[in-house]
Design an enzyme around this catalytic site. Structure first.
Site, mmCIF file in Angstrom:
data_model
loop_
_atom_site.group_PDB
_atom_site.id
_atom_site.type_symbol
_atom_site.label_atom_id
_atom_site.label_comp_id
_atom_site.label_asym_id
_atom_site.label_seq_id
_atom_site.Cartn_x
_atom_site.Cartn_y
_atom_site.Cartn_z
ATOM 1 N N ASP A 173 0.972 -0.782 -0.190
ATOM 2 C CA ASP A 173 -0.104 -0.067 -0.364
ATOM 3 C C ASP A 173 0.716 1.150 0.067
ATOM 4 O O ASP A 173 2.219 0.736 0.357
ATOM 5 C CB ASP A 173 -0.475 -0.057 1.175
ATOM 6 C CG ASP A 173 -2.234 1.042 0.900
ATOM 7 O OD1 ASP A 173 -2.411 1.941 0.552
ATOM 8 O OD2 ASP A 173 -3.117 -0.137 1.478
ATOM 9 N N TYR A 190 -13.787 6.622 -13.546
ATOM 10 C CA TYR A 190 -13.620 4.825 -12.835
ATOM 11 C C TYR A 190 -14.745 3.562 -13.578
ATOM 12 O O TYR A 190 -14.403 1.819 -13.388
ATOM 13 C CB TYR A 190 -14.752 5.282 -11.648
ATOM 14 C CG TYR A 190 -14.359 4.073 -10.448
ATOM 15 C CD1 TYR A 190 -13.625 3.640 -9.911
ATOM 16 C CD2 TYR A 190 -15.935 3.272 -10.260
ATOM 17 C CE1 TYR A 190 -13.700 2.288 -8.751
ATOM 18 C CE2 TYR A 190 -15.448 2.133 -9.235
ATOM 19 C CZ TYR A 190 -14.775 2.146 -8.789
ATOM 20 O OH TYR A 190 -15.205 0.999 -7.428
ATOM 21 N N LYS A 198 -13.040 -0.421 -14.224
ATOM 22 C CA LYS A 198 -13.663 -0.996 -14.182
ATOM 23 C C LYS A 198 -14.083 -2.692 -15.569
ATOM 24 O O LYS A 198 -13.487 -3.450 -15.540
ATOM 25 C CB LYS A 198 -15.096 -1.566 -12.960
ATOM 26 C CG LYS A 198 -14.477 -0.779 -11.398
ATOM 27 C CD LYS A 198 -12.339 -1.434 -11.022
ATOM 28 C CE LYS A 198 -12.314 -0.726 -10.015
ATOM 29 N NZ LYS A 198 -11.234 -1.157 -9.321
HETATM 30 P P1 NAI Z 1 -10.484 2.377 0.400
HETATM 31 O O1 NAI Z 1 -10.119 3.221 0.089
HETATM 32 O O2 NAI Z 1 -10.348 1.625 1.370
HETATM 33 O O3 NAI Z 1 -8.739 1.138 0.503
HETATM 34 C C1 NAI Z 1 -8.009 1.720 -1.099
HETATM 35 C C2 NAI Z 1 -6.499 1.279 -0.379
HETATM 36 O O4 NAI Z 1 -5.994 1.487 -1.362
HETATM 37 C C3 NAI Z 1 -6.300 2.335 0.581
HETATM 38 O O5 NAI Z 1 -5.706 1.847 1.581
HETATM 39 C C4 NAI Z 1 -5.095 3.098 -0.558
HETATM 40 O O6 NAI Z 1 -3.924 4.242 0.065
HETATM 41 C C5 NAI Z 1 -4.289 2.129 -1.593
HETATM 42 N N1 NAI Z 1 -3.985 2.934 -3.240
HETATM 43 C C6 NAI Z 1 -4.590 3.180 -3.171
HETATM 44 N N2 NAI Z 1 -3.681 4.503 -4.348
HETATM 45 C C7 NAI Z 1 -2.877 3.164 -4.281
HETATM 46 C C8 NAI Z 1 -1.636 3.791 -4.716
HETATM 47 N N3 NAI Z 1 -1.610 4.287 -6.209
HETATM 48 N N4 NAI Z 1 -0.421 2.528 -4.380
HETATM 49 C C9 NAI Z 1 -0.834 1.744 -3.711
HETATM 50 N N5 NAI Z 1 -2.138 1.804 -2.739
HETATM 51 C C10 NAI Z 1 -2.760 2.376 -3.425
HETATM 52 O O7 NAI Z 1 -11.154 1.221 -0.471
HETATM 53 P P2 NAI Z 1 -12.048 0.222 -1.230
HETATM 54 O O8 NAI Z 1 -13.223 0.139 -0.846
HETATM 55 O O9 NAI Z 1 -10.812 -1.041 0.455
HETATM 56 O O10 NAI Z 1 -11.639 -0.341 -2.386
HETATM 57 C C11 NAI Z 1 -10.662 -1.691 -2.625
HETATM 58 C C12 NAI Z 1 -11.125 -2.081 -4.196
HETATM 59 O O11 NAI Z 1 -12.364 -2.460 -3.747
HETATM 60 C C13 NAI Z 1 -10.854 -0.946 -5.600
HETATM 61 O O12 NAI Z 1 -9.537 -1.384 -6.749
HETATM 62 C C14 NAI Z 1 -11.474 -0.202 -5.532
HETATM 63 O O13 NAI Z 1 -12.648 0.089 -6.814
HETATM 64 C C15 NAI Z 1 -13.253 -1.300 -5.756
HETATM 65 N N6 NAI Z 1 -14.440 -1.265 -4.951
HETATM 66 C C16 NAI Z 1 -15.211 -0.883 -3.478
HETATM 67 C C17 NAI Z 1 -16.454 -1.138 -3.854
HETATM 68 C C18 NAI Z 1 -16.443 0.270 -2.618
HETATM 69 O O14 NAI Z 1 -17.971 0.177 -2.275
HETATM 70 N N7 NAI Z 1 -15.903 0.251 -1.610
HETATM 71 C C19 NAI Z 1 -17.406 -0.956 -5.207
HETATM 72 C C20 NAI Z 1 -16.734 -2.289 -6.181
HETATM 73 C C21 NAI Z 1 -15.404 -2.952 -5.671
#
Ligand code: NAI
Length: 266
Positions: free
Chosen positions: A33, A153, A157
């Site tokens: 991360d 976005y 996906k």
């Molecule tokens: P979150 O924001 O809680 O966690 C995302 C993590 O990715 C963070 O710890 C962040 O620091 C890390 N990150 C972001 N940019 C980065 C980079 N350049 N290099 C390394 N790490 C990086 O988000 P969440 O909800 O856990 O999302 C995880 C995945 O699930 C994402 O791919 C998101 O698009 C996908 N997703 C989330 C949904 C939701 O409702 N939360 C729904 C559908 C998909």
């Protein structure tokens, strides 16, 4: 048997829940991360992806049993393409040599039910062609306008789900005995969706775009359990799928017949 997992996005949300559950079950987990991780790296750049893969491989002693790619952002900016598409596909591809050393290698990427939403076909094609500069230029153009910015976005996906389908059956993946799949969450209760869920007007809009008749908005563990199964030794024959775990939004939005359009003629 203890397995070694590399989980990106491990500092928050879905990635954090996945890393925690895997550790609780006695596995070795290397989190990747931007911060608060075993391997701190920026997956938005080719150099960051390569360094993270090299470091993860070294920490793992050369062999990685599964990669679970969660790191992503949901902003209407060009960088979303670099993190969500090229960050995931580039990193997992860089991990192939370490995966090939495992006796039961697996890889899973987090797509989204947003892969079903309106998107930019031009951006999706540019991403799938592997041309990051071109994809970024198209995304910059989309980002200049509030309406088209919202296509970015969903485009990342759709591109992830199509890339997984395309490459999962190639020599690199199926040919190396590596099941490669994706998951498609609905609205997950993580920091990513906190703003969307904060006021009644945006909740109403979200519920229209992502109807979830089964249990409504979901905890990150609901996705983590699925990711863990897809990355486990029990998953031997699944290739190229995006498994929608979304409270039923795919079934509501696309209805019962997603097959007729693609009838095969033998
Ligand atoms: P979150 O924001 O809680 O966690 C995302 C993590 O990715 C963070 O710890 C962040 O620091 C890390 N990150 C972001 N940019 C980065 C980079 N350049 N290099 C390394 N790490 C990086 O988000 P969440 O909800 O856990 O999302 C995880 C995945 O699930 C994402 O791919 C998101 O698009 C996908 N997703 C989330 C949904 C939701 O409702 N939360 C729904 C559908 C998909």
């Amino acid at each position: 048997m203890t397995r070694t997992y590399v989980v990106t996005g491990s500092a928050s949300g879905i990635g954090a829940a996945t890393a925690r559950l895997l550790r609780e079950r006695g596995n070795v987990v290397l989190g990747v991360d931007l911060h608060d991780a075993d391997i701190e790296a920026d997956l938005s750049t080719p150099g960051g992806r390569a360094a993270a893969a090299a470091e993860a491989t070294e920490h793992a002693g050369g062999t990685v049993d599964a990669v679970i790619s969660c790191a992503g952002i949901a902003l209407p900016i060009a960088k979303t393409v670099s993190v969500n598409f090229f960050g995931m596909t580039g990193f997992v591809t860089n991990m192939l040599p370490a995966l090939r050393k495992s006796s039961a290698p697996r890889a899973v990427l987090v797509s989204s039910m947003a892969s079903l939403h309106p998107n930019s076909a031009e951006l999706v094609e540019a991403a799938l062609s592997g041309d990051e500069a071109k994809a970024l230029a198209i995304a910059e153009g989309l980002a200049a306008d509030e309406v088209t910015g919202n296509l970015i976005y969903a485009s990342t996906k759709r591109a992830i789900s199509r890339w997984v389908r395309r490459v999962s059956v190639s020599e690199d993946w199926a040919g190396s005995g590596i099941p490669l799949n994706a998951v498609g969450p609905g609205i997950v209760l993580t920091p990513m969706t906190a703003d969307l869920r904060s006021d009644p007007a945006s909740v109403e809009m979200v519920n229209q775009m992502v109807p979830m008749p089964l249990h409504y908005h979901q905890p990150p563990e609901s996705i983590a359990y699925l990711l863990i199964w897809l990355a486990s030794e029990e998953n031997t024959h699944m290739a190229g799928q995006t498994i929608y775990c979304d409270g039923g939004s795919d079934a509501v939005l696309r209805g019962d017949d997603i097959w007729s359009k693609y009838e095969l003629a033998f």
